[in-house]
Design a protein around this motif. Structure first.
Motif, short mmCIF file in Angstrom:
data_model
loop_
_atom_site.label_atom_id
_atom_site.label_comp_id
_atom_site.label_asym_id
_atom_site.label_seq_id
_atom_site.Cartn_x
_atom_site.Cartn_y
_atom_site.Cartn_z
N GLY A 41 -2.55 13.51 -7.32
CA GLY A 41 -3.47 12.37 -7.38
C GLY A 41 -2.97 11.11 -6.72
N LYS A 42 -1.72 11.09 -6.27
CA LYS A 42 -1.18 9.87 -5.66
C LYS A 42 -1.85 9.62 -4.30
CE LYS A 42 2.97 7.36 -4.59
NZ LYS A 42 4.39 7.26 -4.77
N PRO A 43 -2.35 8.39 -4.09
CA PRO A 43 -3.00 8.09 -2.82
C PRO A 43 -1.99 7.90 -1.69
CG PRO A 43 -2.97 6.14 -4.19
CD PRO A 43 -2.39 7.27 -5.02
N TYR A 44 -2.43 8.21 -0.47
CA TYR A 44 -1.59 8.00 0.71
C TYR A 44 -2.48 7.81 1.94
CZ TYR A 44 -2.37 12.88 2.12
OH TYR A 44 -2.94 14.07 2.52
N LEU A 45 -1.86 7.38 3.02
CA LEU A 45 -2.56 7.17 4.28
C LEU A 45 -2.21 8.32 5.23
CD1 LEU A 45 -1.72 3.36 4.68
CD2 LEU A 45 -3.84 4.37 3.79
N PRO A 46 -3.09 9.29 5.41
CA PRO A 46 -2.76 10.45 6.25
C PRO A 46 -2.36 10.08 7.68
CG PRO A 46 -4.83 10.82 5.08
CD PRO A 46 -4.43 9.40 4.83
N GLU A 47 -2.94 9.02 8.21
CA GLU A 47 -2.63 8.61 9.59
C GLU A 47 -1.31 7.87 9.70
OE1 GLU A 47 -5.94 6.38 11.20
OE2 GLU A 47 -7.35 7.67 10.13
N HIS A 48 -0.72 7.49 8.56
CA HIS A 48 0.51 6.70 8.54
C HIS A 48 1.44 7.22 7.44
CE1 HIS A 48 -1.33 3.76 11.24
NE2 HIS A 48 -2.43 3.93 10.52
N PRO A 49 2.00 8.43 7.62
CA PRO A 49 2.80 9.04 6.54
C PRO A 49 4.08 8.29 6.19
CG PRO A 49 2.94 10.34 8.55
CD PRO A 49 1.90 9.28 8.80
N SER A 50 4.54 7.39 7.03
CA SER A 50 5.77 6.65 6.71
C SER A 50 5.49 5.37 5.93
CB SER A 50 6.53 6.30 8.00
OG SER A 50 5.75 5.43 8.80
N LEU A 51 4.22 5.07 5.69
CA LEU A 51 3.86 3.88 4.92
C LEU A 51 3.44 4.32 3.52
CD1 LEU A 51 1.73 1.99 7.61
CD2 LEU A 51 4.19 1.77 7.12
N HIS A 52 4.00 3.68 2.53
CA HIS A 52 3.74 4.05 1.13
C HIS A 52 3.15 2.87 0.38
CE1 HIS A 52 5.97 7.86 1.49
NE2 HIS A 52 6.66 7.18 2.39
N PHE A 53 2.24 3.18 -0.55
CA PHE A 53 1.62 2.14 -1.36
C PHE A 53 1.26 2.71 -2.72
CE2 PHE A 53 -2.00 4.36 0.32
CZ PHE A 53 -2.95 4.30 -0.68
N ASN A 54 0.93 1.82 -3.63
CA ASN A 54 0.41 2.23 -4.92
C ASN A 54 -0.43 1.08 -5.47
OD1 ASN A 54 1.29 3.12 -8.17
ND2 ASN A 54 0.43 4.57 -6.74
N LEU A 55 -1.42 1.42 -6.25
CA LEU A 55 -2.35 0.46 -6.83
C LEU A 55 -2.41 0.62 -8.34
CD1 LEU A 55 -5.49 0.86 -4.54
CD2 LEU A 55 -4.15 -1.22 -4.82
N SER A 56 -2.72 -0.47 -9.03
CA SER A 56 -2.99 -0.43 -10.45
C SER A 56 -3.96 -1.54 -10.79
CB SER A 56 -1.69 -0.61 -11.25
OG SER A 56 -1.95 -0.55 -12.64
N HIS A 57 -4.81 -1.28 -11.77
CA HIS A 57 -5.71 -2.33 -12.24
C HIS A 57 -5.90 -2.17 -13.74
CE1 HIS A 57 -8.98 0.58 -12.47
NE2 HIS A 57 -8.51 1.03 -11.32
N SER A 58 -6.13 -3.29 -14.38
CA SER A 58 -6.38 -3.32 -15.82
C SER A 58 -7.18 -4.58 -16.11
CB SER A 58 -5.05 -3.33 -16.59
OG SER A 58 -5.26 -3.32 -17.99
N GLY A 59 -8.31 -4.42 -16.75
CA GLY A 59 -9.16 -5.58 -16.99
C GLY A 59 -9.52 -6.22 -15.68
N GLY A 60 -9.34 -7.52 -15.56
CA GLY A 60 -9.65 -8.24 -14.33
C GLY A 60 -8.46 -8.45 -13.43
#
Length: 177
Positions: A41-60
């Motif tokens: 389930g971890k998101p990634y950028l298929p066109e840029h495999p060397s770039l990593h990110f992660n997101l989180s949200h809670s409330g606002g």
């Protein structure tokens, strides 16, 4: 590693807008490339495999972290939960630490965000016994454990943590409203 944050969100999709803003500022990627998900389930950028990110949200609130290696981030709005929850998800050392804290639910949110950030860094999600997810006890300074860096952040009514392979920054870059 860099961490961007947003406040006063009214829709979950705005977390992706934060990612777009961060990717444009840090990597020069505009518009935001397509996002895919690994089997866990971890998101990634298929066109840029060397770039990593992660997101989180809670409330606002939302956080986005970018790095050149796998990274995980989590933010939690502090709220009162079921009293039995800490015993189900914390190790004995974590429970002892929690019991010594003046504000149980703020401290629990901080500890939970550390656990979430670690499993998000690995891409495994919560597939292991939660008390066995090894994280450092919350600290104001960055902590190095098991070849990973951890850092916690707090604000009025929220707690957050980041986990990655490089030392986390001291501050979150908050998006302008």
């Amino acid at each position: 590693m860099v961490i961007y944050g947003a406040r006063d969100l009214t829709a979950r999709s705005q977390a992706r807008d934060l990612l777009a803003q961060a990717a444009a500022a840090e990597w020069g990627l505009s518009p935001l490339p397509d996002i895919a998900r690994h089997p866990g389930g971890k998101p990634y950028l298929p066109e840029h495999p060397s770039l990593h990110f992660n997101l989180s949200h809670s409330g606002g609130l939302a956080l986005c972290t970018l790095d050149a290696a796998p990274v995980g981030v989590d933010i939690q709005v502090v709220k009162t939960l079921r009293p039995a929850l800490p015993r189900r998800v914390c190790s004995p050392a974590e429970l002892a630490w929690l019991e010594a804290q003046p504000d149980l639910w703020s401290s629990f949110a901080l500890l939970w965000s550390l656990k979430e950030s670690r499993v998000k860094e690995s891409g495994q999600g919560l597939t292991v016994s939660i008390p066995d997810i090894r994280v450092p006890l919350p600290s104001e300074a960055p902590v190095h454990l098991d070849s990973l860096w951890f850092r916690t952040f707090t604000g009025p009514g929220w707690a957050a943590a980041v986990c990655g392979h490089s030392q986390p920054p001291q501050e979150i870059i908050w998006a302008k409203k």
